[in-house]
Design a protein around this motif. Sequence first.
Motif, mmCIF file in Angstrom:
data_model
loop_
_atom_site.group_PDB
_atom_site.id
_atom_site.type_symbol
_atom_site.label_atom_id
_atom_site.label_comp_id
_atom_site.label_asym_id
_atom_site.label_seq_id
_atom_site.Cartn_x
_atom_site.Cartn_y
_atom_site.Cartn_z
ATOM 1 N N ARG A 159 0.845 -1.023 -0.035
ATOM 2 C CA ARG A 159 0.152 0.015 0.040
ATOM 3 C C ARG A 159 0.783 1.293 0.066
ATOM 4 N N ALA A 163 0.841 4.145 -2.929
ATOM 5 C CA ALA A 163 0.228 5.505 -2.504
ATOM 6 C C ALA A 163 1.197 6.475 -2.873
ATOM 7 N N ASP A 382 -4.391 4.655 5.766
ATOM 8 C CA ASP A 382 -5.588 5.698 5.414
ATOM 9 C C ASP A 382 -5.882 5.661 4.059
ATOM 10 N N PRO A 383 -6.863 5.513 3.580
ATOM 11 C CA PRO A 383 -7.148 5.502 2.147
ATOM 12 C C PRO A 383 -6.794 7.043 1.550
#
Length: 423
Positions: A159, A163, A382-383
Motif C-alpha cells: 500500500r 500510494a 488511511d485511504p
Amino acid sequence: MDAGDAAGAALDEIAGRAARAAVERLDPASGVLARAVWVDAGPGRTGRVVLVAHHLVVDGVSWRVLVPDLRAACEAAAAGREAVLDPVGTSFRRWAELLAAQAAGEARTAELDAWLTLLGKPRPPLGAAELDRDLDTVDTLLHHTWTLPLEQAATLVGRATAAFHCGVDDILLATLAGAVGHWRPDTAAGLLVDVEGHGREPLDGVDLLRTVGWFTSVRPVRLEVAAEHLDAAMAGGSAAGSLVKAVKEQARAVPGDGLGHELLRHLNPVTGPVLRAAPAAPIGFNYLGRFVAGAEAGGGADAGPVGPWQPAGETAIGGSVDPGMPATHVVDAGAVVRDTAAGPELTLTLSWASRLLEEADARRLGETWLKMLAGLAAHAADPAAGGHTPSDFHLLDLAQHQIDELEAGFSGEQSQPFRHQPL
C-alpha cells in the motif's frame, strides 16, 4: 561432497559449511575468483550446488543471469545437447572503459561543483570520533537485526509504495532519515547518507541486461528533515507521508544520474583529491531487494521435496567480508524483504563501529527506525494517504504544494495553499 547419509533438514547446513570453506579457497591475487561445490544427497534426493564468487566479478543482479544460465547449461549437458545461451549485449570490459572515458570528459567534470555543494561543509562526527581506517575495521563492527510485524511489512511494501509512487528503498530511506534526525537532532538540518544502488545505468545505449560483474554504485545524498515533526511521524500522522515525499525528492536531487561522484572521485586524477578531501557520509544505506524465503523456495524445512534449481537456505544470496577491511561508515543500515507463506517479511540490520558508538546508542537508532516504519504503516493504511511529488512529472515544473492542491481538487477535497517544508 558426499551427504547421502545426512538428514534432509541438514543439507542446507552442510551446504553453508561448504560455502564458508570455499570462500577460504578464493585467491584473487592468483586469479581464483570462483568456486563450486556439489553436495550429493544420494539417489532420489535433490542435492545442493554451492556457488562462491568474489565480489570483484559478481554483484547481486548478476546471480539472476548466472543461475538460469547454469541451469540451462547443466540440463543441456544432461540431455547430450550443446548449451546455447543468450548473447551478452555489453561486456564488463567495455563498460569499465566507458566509465573511465566519462570520468575524464567535460560533462562529468562539470558536475564537480554540484557534488561539492551537496557534500557541504564538515559536520561534527556522528560517533565519538571520526572513522580511522586502521582502528575501525570490519572485525570491530557490531550488528543487530530487527524484523517488522508481518502486517506492517505488507502495508509498507504494498500500500505505501503504491500510494506514494515510490519504491521500497524510498520508504526505508525516508524512515531511516527520520530516525537519525530523531536520534541525533543535530543531523536534521542536513544528513549525508551513502546510498548503494545497482549501478547499471543506461549509458550511451549500452545493454547490461545479461552482463555479469560488479556494477554496484554508491552515491551520497543530503537529507533534511524537520525535527519538530518527527514525533508526529512516528505516531502515524500525516507528517509520516510528508517525510516520505520530502526525502523521495531529496534522494533524487543529485547531479546527473548519480554515477558522477564515484567516477570523479576514483577515476579522475584531478577531481579525485578534491572529492576525497570533502566531507564523507557517516551512514551507509543498502536495500538488498526482495527474495523468496528459503523454506518457501525450497519446499519446506525438512528439505525433502526440494525441487531443482530453487534457492536453498535462509537467503538466496549470502556473503562474507575480509575482517581486516576498513569500515566505510560509522553506521551501515541494510534491509531486505523476504516473501514467506505468511506474507512479506521486512528485516532491518544495523552495523556500527564499536569504537565510536555504544551498543545501547546504536540499538536506540534501530528501534527508532522501527517506530518510524510503524508510524508510516499506520498512516499508509488511511485511504487518503499518499500522493505524487515533483519528480513524478518529468515534463512539468510543479512545486509540491501545487501537486497537493491539484490532487485535492481532483479528489473533490477542500484544499488550502501552504508552504511545503521538507520533513
